[in-house]
Design a protein around this motif. Structure first.
Motif, PDB file in Angstrom:
ATOM      1  N   ILE A  50       0.938  -1.026   0.078  1.00 39.16           N
ATOM      2  CA  ILE A  50      -0.101  -0.073  -0.096  1.00 39.16           C
ATOM      3  C   ILE A  50       0.794   1.444  -0.083  1.00 39.16           C
ATOM      4  N   TYR A  72      -2.321   6.337   7.580  1.00 35.97           N
ATOM      5  CA  TYR A  72      -3.544   6.885   8.190  1.00 35.97           C
ATOM      6  C   TYR A  72      -3.530   8.462   8.447  1.00 35.97           C
ATOM      7  N   VAL A  77      -5.497   5.025   4.551  1.00 39.61           N
ATOM      8  CA  VAL A  77      -6.377   3.892   4.881  1.00 39.61           C
ATOM      9  C   VAL A  77      -7.391   4.658   5.878  1.00 39.61           C
ATOM     10  N   ILE A  81      -9.449   0.347   8.981  1.00 42.81           N
ATOM     11  CA  ILE A  81      -8.322  -0.369   8.472  1.00 42.81           C
ATOM     12  C   ILE A  81      -7.075  -0.167   9.403  1.00 42.81           C
ATOM     13  N   TYR A  82      -7.056   1.127   9.623  1.00 44.69           N
ATOM     14  CA  TYR A  82      -5.935   1.422  10.857  1.00 44.69           C
ATOM     15  C   TYR A  82      -5.877   0.524  11.999  1.00 44.69           C
ATOM     16  N   TRP A 120     -10.632  -5.360   1.519  1.00 46.98           N
ATOM     17  CA  TRP A 120     -10.412  -3.694   1.243  1.00 46.98           C
ATOM     18  C   TRP A 120      -9.556  -3.334   0.108  1.00 46.98           C
ATOM     19  N   TYR A 121      -8.346  -4.003   0.174  1.00 41.00           N
ATOM     20  CA  TYR A 121      -7.330  -3.607  -0.548  1.00 41.00           C
ATOM     21  C   TYR A 121      -7.507  -3.914  -2.162  1.00 41.00           C
ATOM     22  N   THR A 308      -8.113   5.669  -5.033  1.00 46.25           N
ATOM     23  CA  THR A 308      -7.991   6.290  -3.668  1.00 46.25           C
ATOM     24  C   THR A 308      -6.850   7.510  -3.745  1.00 46.25           C
TER      25      THR A 308
END
Length: 350
Positions: A50, A72, A77, A81-82, A120-121, A308
Protein backbone atom coordinates in the motif's frame (compact mmCIF):
# COMPACT_ATOMS: atom_id res chain seq x y z
CA UNK A 1 -3.34 -27.10 0.41
CA UNK A 2 -4.85 -24.20 -1.50
CA UNK A 3 -8.19 -25.71 -2.46
CA UNK A 4 -11.16 -23.51 -1.58
CA UNK A 5 -9.12 -20.98 0.40
CA UNK A 6 -11.07 -17.93 1.52
CA UNK A 7 -8.03 -15.87 0.46
CA UNK A 8 -7.87 -17.22 -3.08
CA UNK A 9 -8.51 -13.73 -4.50
CA UNK A 10 -5.28 -12.49 -2.87
CA UNK A 11 -3.37 -14.40 -5.53
CA UNK A 12 -4.53 -11.80 -8.07
CA UNK A 13 -2.13 -9.23 -6.58
CA UNK A 14 0.43 -11.27 -4.60
CA UNK A 15 1.25 -14.96 -4.85
CA UNK A 16 3.51 -14.63 -1.78
CA UNK A 17 0.71 -13.25 0.39
CA UNK A 18 -1.64 -15.94 -0.87
CA UNK A 19 0.84 -18.65 0.15
CA UNK A 20 1.21 -17.04 3.56
CA UNK A 21 -2.56 -16.77 4.02
CA UNK A 22 -2.90 -20.48 3.24
CA UNK A 23 -0.27 -21.35 5.84
CA UNK A 24 -2.09 -19.27 8.42
CA UNK A 25 -5.38 -20.99 7.64
CA UNK A 26 -3.86 -24.46 7.80
CA UNK A 27 -2.39 -23.95 11.26
CA UNK A 28 -5.00 -21.58 12.63
CA UNK A 29 -5.94 -23.61 15.71
CA UNK A 30 -3.24 -26.22 16.18
CA UNK A 31 -0.45 -23.59 16.03
CA UNK A 32 -2.12 -20.37 17.24
CA UNK A 33 1.16 -18.72 18.30
CA UNK A 34 2.67 -19.19 14.84
CA UNK A 35 -0.58 -17.99 13.24
CA UNK A 36 -0.45 -14.68 15.10
CA UNK A 37 3.19 -14.11 14.18
CA UNK A 38 2.57 -14.92 10.52
CA UNK A 39 -0.56 -12.74 10.49
CA UNK A 40 1.60 -9.86 11.63
CA UNK A 41 4.01 -10.63 8.79
CA UNK A 42 1.11 -10.75 6.31
CA UNK A 43 -0.14 -7.33 7.39
CA UNK A 44 3.39 -5.90 7.27
CA UNK A 45 3.91 -7.04 3.68
CA UNK A 46 0.49 -5.73 2.62
CA UNK A 47 1.21 -2.35 4.25
CA UNK A 48 4.46 -2.16 2.29
CA UNK A 49 2.50 -2.73 -0.92
CA UNK A 50 0.00 0.00 0.00
CA UNK A 51 2.81 2.38 0.92
CA UNK A 52 4.45 1.78 -2.45
CA UNK A 53 1.13 2.27 -4.26
CA UNK A 54 0.65 5.60 -2.48
CA UNK A 55 4.22 6.70 -3.18
CA UNK A 56 4.89 7.72 0.42
CA UNK A 57 8.00 5.67 1.15
CA UNK A 58 10.78 7.81 2.59
CA UNK A 59 14.38 7.61 1.42
CA UNK A 60 15.12 5.71 4.63
CA UNK A 61 13.30 2.49 5.64
CA UNK A 62 10.26 2.85 7.87
CA UNK A 63 9.21 0.56 10.69
CA UNK A 64 5.93 -1.30 10.31
CA UNK A 65 4.20 0.91 12.90
CA UNK A 66 5.53 4.06 11.19
CA UNK A 67 4.09 2.98 7.84
CA UNK A 68 0.67 2.32 9.36
CA UNK A 69 0.62 5.67 11.13
CA UNK A 70 1.79 7.55 8.05
CA UNK A 71 -0.80 5.89 5.81
CA UNK A 72 -3.55 6.94 8.20
CA UNK A 73 -2.25 10.48 8.70
CA UNK A 74 -2.20 10.96 4.94
CA UNK A 75 -5.71 9.46 4.52
CA UNK A 76 -4.53 6.45 2.54
CA UNK A 77 -6.34 4.12 4.96
CA UNK A 78 -9.57 4.65 6.87
CA UNK A 79 -10.00 4.42 10.63
CA UNK A 80 -11.31 0.87 10.67
CA UNK A 81 -8.42 -0.39 8.54
CA UNK A 82 -5.93 1.46 10.74
CA UNK A 83 -7.43 -0.11 13.88
CA UNK A 84 -7.28 -3.62 12.45
CA UNK A 85 -3.70 -3.24 11.17
CA UNK A 86 -2.52 -1.91 14.52
CA UNK A 87 -4.32 -4.61 16.50
CA UNK A 88 -2.80 -7.35 14.36
CA UNK A 89 0.64 -5.74 14.68
CA UNK A 90 0.42 -5.57 18.47
CA UNK A 91 -0.94 -9.11 18.82
CA UNK A 92 1.79 -10.45 16.53
CA UNK A 93 4.50 -8.63 18.46
CA UNK A 94 3.17 -9.95 21.76
CA UNK A 95 3.07 -13.49 20.39
CA UNK A 96 6.68 -13.20 19.18
CA UNK A 97 7.94 -12.07 22.61
CA UNK A 98 5.62 -13.90 24.99
CA UNK A 99 5.62 -17.70 25.20
CA UNK A 100 2.40 -17.79 27.21
CA UNK A 101 -0.57 -19.66 25.82
CA UNK A 102 -2.39 -17.74 23.09
CA UNK A 103 -6.05 -16.89 23.51
CA UNK A 104 -7.81 -18.85 20.77
CA UNK A 105 -10.31 -16.04 20.22
CA UNK A 106 -7.41 -13.76 19.22
CA UNK A 107 -6.49 -16.15 16.42
CA UNK A 108 -10.05 -16.25 15.16
CA UNK A 109 -10.32 -12.46 15.19
CA UNK A 110 -6.97 -12.07 13.40
CA UNK A 111 -8.19 -14.36 10.62
CA UNK A 112 -11.32 -12.25 10.18
CA UNK A 113 -9.35 -8.97 10.20
CA UNK A 114 -6.86 -10.25 7.62
CA UNK A 115 -9.77 -11.17 5.36
CA UNK A 116 -11.44 -7.75 5.73
CA UNK A 117 -8.19 -5.86 5.13
CA UNK A 118 -7.46 -7.98 2.06
CA UNK A 119 -10.95 -7.36 0.66
CA UNK A 120 -10.48 -3.62 1.23
CA UNK A 121 -7.17 -3.65 -0.64
CA UNK A 122 -8.67 -5.68 -3.48
CA UNK A 123 -11.59 -3.25 -3.94
CA UNK A 124 -9.52 -0.08 -3.62
CA UNK A 125 -6.36 -0.96 -5.54
CA UNK A 126 -7.14 -3.93 -7.79
CA UNK A 127 -10.78 -4.06 -8.89
CA UNK A 128 -13.47 -1.63 -7.76
CA UNK A 129 -16.24 -4.05 -8.64
CA UNK A 130 -14.69 -7.02 -6.84
CA UNK A 131 -17.35 -9.00 -4.99
CA UNK A 132 -15.90 -10.49 -1.83
CA UNK A 133 -16.72 -14.06 -0.86
CA UNK A 134 -18.85 -14.55 2.23
CA UNK A 135 -16.60 -14.66 5.26
CA UNK A 136 -16.17 -17.97 7.03
CA UNK A 137 -13.49 -19.67 9.07
CA UNK A 138 -11.70 -22.64 7.46
CA UNK A 139 -13.94 -25.02 9.40
CA UNK A 140 -12.88 -28.22 7.66
CA UNK A 141 -9.19 -27.62 8.22
CA UNK A 142 -9.78 -26.40 11.74
CA UNK A 143 -11.88 -29.46 12.63
CA UNK A 144 -9.16 -31.81 11.39
CA UNK A 145 -6.46 -30.23 13.53
CA UNK A 146 -8.38 -28.58 16.35
CA UNK A 147 -7.41 -30.03 19.73
CA UNK A 148 -10.82 -29.27 21.19
CA UNK A 149 -12.73 -31.53 18.85
CA UNK A 150 -15.15 -30.58 16.07
CA UNK A 151 -18.18 -30.25 18.34
CA UNK A 152 -16.45 -27.89 20.77
CA UNK A 153 -15.08 -25.89 17.85
CA UNK A 154 -18.56 -25.17 16.53
CA UNK A 155 -19.62 -24.00 19.99
CA UNK A 156 -16.58 -21.71 20.17
CA UNK A 157 -16.83 -20.21 16.70
CA UNK A 158 -20.51 -19.33 16.45
CA UNK A 159 -20.74 -16.65 19.17
CA UNK A 160 -17.32 -15.24 18.38
CA UNK A 161 -17.85 -14.65 14.67
CA UNK A 162 -20.91 -12.56 15.54
CA UNK A 163 -19.07 -10.57 18.21
CA UNK A 164 -18.93 -6.80 17.71
CA UNK A 165 -15.78 -4.71 18.02
CA UNK A 166 -17.17 -3.07 21.15
CA UNK A 167 -16.44 -6.30 23.00
CA UNK A 168 -12.77 -6.43 22.11
CA UNK A 169 -9.98 -6.73 24.66
CA UNK A 170 -7.81 -4.13 26.38
CA UNK A 171 -5.37 -4.09 23.47
CA UNK A 172 -8.19 -2.97 21.18
CA UNK A 173 -8.95 -0.14 23.59
CA UNK A 174 -5.27 0.78 23.57
CA UNK A 175 -5.30 1.00 19.77
CA UNK A 176 -8.43 3.16 19.89
CA UNK A 177 -6.79 5.55 22.35
CA UNK A 178 -3.77 5.70 20.06
CA UNK A 179 -6.04 6.53 17.13
CA UNK A 180 -7.72 9.35 19.04
CA UNK A 181 -4.31 10.86 19.80
CA UNK A 182 -3.38 10.81 16.11
CA UNK A 183 -6.72 12.35 15.16
CA UNK A 184 -6.13 15.19 17.61
CA UNK A 185 -2.68 15.74 16.12
CA UNK A 186 -4.16 15.83 12.61
CA UNK A 187 -6.71 18.43 13.72
CA UNK A 188 -3.96 20.55 15.26
CA UNK A 189 -1.88 20.45 12.07
CA UNK A 190 -4.91 21.27 9.91
CA UNK A 191 -5.83 24.19 12.17
CA UNK A 192 -2.31 25.58 12.03
CA UNK A 193 -2.28 25.17 8.25
CA UNK A 194 -5.60 27.03 7.95
CA UNK A 195 -4.31 29.89 10.08
CA UNK A 196 -1.12 30.05 8.07
CA UNK A 197 -3.05 30.05 4.80
CA UNK A 198 -5.12 33.01 5.97
CA UNK A 199 -1.94 34.91 6.85
CA UNK A 200 0.35 33.75 4.04
CA UNK A 201 -1.18 31.62 1.25
CA UNK A 202 2.20 30.83 -0.32
CA UNK A 203 3.72 29.39 2.86
CA UNK A 204 0.58 27.33 3.47
CA UNK A 205 1.35 25.33 0.36
CA UNK A 206 4.26 23.83 2.30
CA UNK A 207 2.47 23.45 5.64
CA UNK A 208 -0.63 21.75 4.24
CA UNK A 209 1.14 18.52 3.25
CA UNK A 210 3.77 16.16 4.54
CA UNK A 211 4.67 15.10 1.02
CA UNK A 212 8.05 16.07 -0.39
CA UNK A 213 8.09 19.10 -2.67
CA UNK A 214 9.16 18.89 -6.24
CA UNK A 215 12.69 20.15 -6.96
CA UNK A 216 13.14 23.88 -7.71
CA UNK A 217 12.27 25.02 -11.22
CA UNK A 218 13.28 27.96 -13.36
CA UNK A 219 11.28 29.35 -16.24
CA UNK A 220 12.77 28.77 -19.70
CA UNK A 221 11.67 29.76 -23.21
CA UNK A 222 8.15 28.72 -24.16
CA UNK A 223 7.55 25.25 -25.55
CA UNK A 224 4.32 24.45 -27.37
CA UNK A 225 3.03 27.89 -26.40
CA UNK A 226 3.48 27.42 -22.64
CA UNK A 227 6.31 27.78 -20.14
CA UNK A 228 8.53 24.80 -19.45
CA UNK A 229 10.24 23.91 -16.20
CA UNK A 230 13.99 23.37 -16.11
CA UNK A 231 15.21 20.97 -13.42
CA UNK A 232 18.32 21.53 -11.39
CA UNK A 233 21.20 19.36 -12.60
CA UNK A 234 21.06 16.92 -9.67
CA UNK A 235 17.28 16.49 -10.06
CA UNK A 236 17.01 15.98 -13.80
CA UNK A 237 15.78 12.40 -13.42
CA UNK A 238 12.96 13.36 -11.04
CA UNK A 239 10.31 13.95 -13.71
CA UNK A 240 10.28 13.66 -17.48
CA UNK A 241 10.43 16.60 -19.86
CA UNK A 242 6.84 15.89 -20.88
CA UNK A 243 5.64 16.00 -17.25
CA UNK A 244 7.62 19.19 -16.64
CA UNK A 245 5.71 20.82 -19.49
CA UNK A 246 2.39 19.71 -18.00
CA UNK A 247 3.37 21.01 -14.57
CA UNK A 248 4.22 24.37 -16.12
CA UNK A 249 0.75 24.56 -17.65
CA UNK A 250 -0.83 24.18 -14.23
CA UNK A 251 1.49 26.81 -12.78
CA UNK A 252 0.69 29.23 -15.60
CA UNK A 253 -3.02 28.82 -14.87
CA UNK A 254 -2.57 29.47 -11.13
CA UNK A 255 -2.72 25.84 -9.98
CA UNK A 256 -0.01 25.11 -7.43
CA UNK A 257 1.53 21.69 -6.96
CA UNK A 258 0.44 20.07 -3.68
CA UNK A 259 1.63 16.45 -3.65
CA UNK A 260 2.05 13.40 -5.80
CA UNK A 261 1.59 9.63 -5.58
CA UNK A 262 2.26 6.89 -8.07
CA UNK A 263 -1.29 7.33 -9.42
CA UNK A 264 -1.88 11.07 -9.55
CA UNK A 265 -0.55 14.55 -8.81
CA UNK A 266 -2.66 16.98 -6.82
CA UNK A 267 -2.94 20.66 -7.75
CA UNK A 268 -4.84 23.48 -6.01
CA UNK A 269 -6.01 26.77 -7.47
CA UNK A 270 -4.60 29.83 -5.71
CA UNK A 271 -7.63 31.79 -6.91
CA UNK A 272 -10.55 29.73 -5.66
CA UNK A 273 -9.11 26.72 -3.82
CA UNK A 274 -10.36 24.23 -6.42
CA UNK A 275 -8.46 20.92 -6.28
CA UNK A 276 -7.88 18.70 -9.29
CA UNK A 277 -5.67 15.74 -10.16
CA UNK A 278 -3.36 14.98 -13.06
CA UNK A 279 -3.37 11.24 -13.66
CA UNK A 280 -0.24 9.23 -14.34
CA UNK A 281 -1.36 8.03 -17.75
CA UNK A 282 0.13 7.97 -21.24
CA UNK A 283 -2.65 10.29 -22.36
CA UNK A 284 -3.20 13.67 -20.71
CA UNK A 285 -5.97 13.14 -18.17
CA UNK A 286 -7.22 15.17 -15.23
CA UNK A 287 -9.98 14.55 -12.69
CA UNK A 288 -12.29 17.20 -11.23
CA UNK A 289 -14.28 17.16 -8.02
CA UNK A 290 -17.68 15.50 -8.61
CA UNK A 291 -19.47 18.35 -6.81
CA UNK A 292 -17.92 20.86 -9.22
CA UNK A 293 -18.92 18.88 -12.31
CA UNK A 294 -22.39 17.86 -11.16
CA UNK A 295 -23.26 21.47 -10.32
CA UNK A 296 -22.16 22.85 -13.69
CA UNK A 297 -23.72 21.80 -16.99
CA UNK A 298 -20.84 23.29 -18.98
CA UNK A 299 -18.60 20.32 -18.16
CA UNK A 300 -18.62 17.34 -20.54
CA UNK A 301 -16.47 14.70 -18.91
CA UNK A 302 -15.25 11.31 -20.10
CA UNK A 303 -16.98 9.64 -17.16
CA UNK A 304 -16.47 8.88 -13.49
CA UNK A 305 -13.06 7.86 -12.23
CA UNK A 306 -12.51 6.03 -8.94
CA UNK A 307 -9.19 6.02 -7.11
CA UNK A 308 -7.79 6.28 -3.61
CA UNK A 309 -5.36 8.86 -5.04
CA UNK A 310 -8.18 11.42 -5.18
CA UNK A 311 -7.87 12.07 -1.46
CA UNK A 312 -9.57 15.49 -1.39
CA UNK A 313 -12.66 14.24 -3.24
CA UNK A 314 -15.77 12.64 -1.70
CA UNK A 315 -16.24 8.89 -1.49
CA UNK A 316 -19.05 6.65 -2.62
CA UNK A 317 -19.71 2.98 -3.14
CA UNK A 318 -18.98 1.78 -6.63
CA UNK A 319 -19.63 -1.93 -7.16
CA UNK A 320 -17.58 -3.12 -4.22
CA UNK A 321 -18.23 -2.99 -0.49
CA UNK A 322 -15.79 -0.18 0.31
CA UNK A 323 -16.49 3.52 -0.44
CA UNK A 324 -13.76 5.04 -2.60
CA UNK A 325 -12.82 8.55 -3.70
CA UNK A 326 -14.15 9.52 -7.12
CA UNK A 327 -14.35 12.37 -9.59
CA UNK A 328 -14.95 13.07 -13.28
CA UNK A 329 -12.16 12.60 -15.79
CA UNK A 330 -11.28 14.83 -18.74
CA UNK A 331 -8.88 13.76 -21.48
CA UNK A 332 -6.84 15.96 -23.83
CA UNK A 333 -4.95 15.19 -27.02
CA UNK A 334 -2.41 18.00 -26.64
CA UNK A 335 -0.89 20.30 -24.03
CA UNK A 336 -2.58 23.23 -25.76
CA UNK A 337 -6.01 21.64 -25.14
CA UNK A 338 -5.18 21.22 -21.46
CA UNK A 339 -4.02 24.83 -21.23
CA UNK A 340 -7.26 26.08 -22.80
CA UNK A 341 -9.38 23.92 -20.48
CA UNK A 342 -7.65 25.19 -17.34
CA UNK A 343 -8.15 28.79 -18.50
CA UNK A 344 -11.86 28.16 -19.05
CA UNK A 345 -12.07 26.37 -15.69
CA UNK A 346 -10.78 29.44 -13.93
CA UNK A 347 -13.36 31.58 -15.72
CA UNK A 348 -16.21 29.24 -14.83
CA UNK A 349 -15.27 28.95 -11.16
CA UNK A 350 -14.72 32.64 -10.49
Amino acid sequence: MHNHSLFEFVGQFSSELFELACRIENQLLDQPLASLIQARLYSEQLVKIISKEEGIEDIYPLKHSERIHKLYRQNAVEEDIYLKLEWIRKKGNKAAHDIKEVNITDVLQVHKFLFEISVWYMQVYVSYDFEAPIYKLPIKTAQETNPLGAKDLDVLIKPYVDQTMQKMDEMWLEVQRQLEAIKEEKKRVQTEASILEAVNPQQSEIAATEEKDLPPFQDTPKVLGVKQYELNEEDKMTISEEMAILYSIFKRNNFNFKKETSKATEFKSIKNGEVLYLLTNKEISIVLNPNTVENNLNFKSNGKYHSTALKQFPKKLNKGQTPINYGYSFKFKTEVELDAFLKSLNDILI
